[in-house]
Design a protein around this motif. Structure first.
Motif, short mmCIF file in Angstrom:
data_model
loop_
_atom_site.label_atom_id
_atom_site.label_comp_id
_atom_site.label_asym_id
_atom_site.label_seq_id
_atom_site.Cartn_x
_atom_site.Cartn_y
_atom_site.Cartn_z
N ARG A 19 0.84 -1.21 0.00
CA ARG A 19 0.00 0.00 0.00
C ARG A 19 0.87 1.26 0.00
N ASN A 23 0.76 4.24 -2.65
CA ASN A 23 0.49 5.61 -2.20
C ASN A 23 1.59 6.59 -2.60
N ASP A 24 2.84 6.14 -2.61
CA ASP A 24 3.92 7.07 -2.97
C ASP A 24 4.21 7.08 -4.48
#
Length: 59
Positions: A19, A23-24
């Protein structure tokens, strides 16, 4: 398309790590409703980019 759980199992990593990559922006993923999916080709590219040596020639 792979779920976050499936990606984590394949790489022997925690789902929170996967995750984080999503997300990055490190790992390309597509959101369907509340769930993320990762195309197998995107996972292959992600792993290949992090290899310490280039893949051997297949010629």
């Amino acid at each position: 398309m792979l779920t976050i759980h499936e990606v984590a199992e394949l790489l022997k990593m925690k789902e929170t790590t996967v995750r984080g990559w999503i997300n990055d922006g490190s790992l390309r993923a597509v959101k369907f409703g509340r769930d993320w999916r990762v195309a197998f080709k995107d996972l292959e590219r992600f792993v290949e980019e992090r290899a310490n040596r280039p893949a051997p020639d297949t010629e």
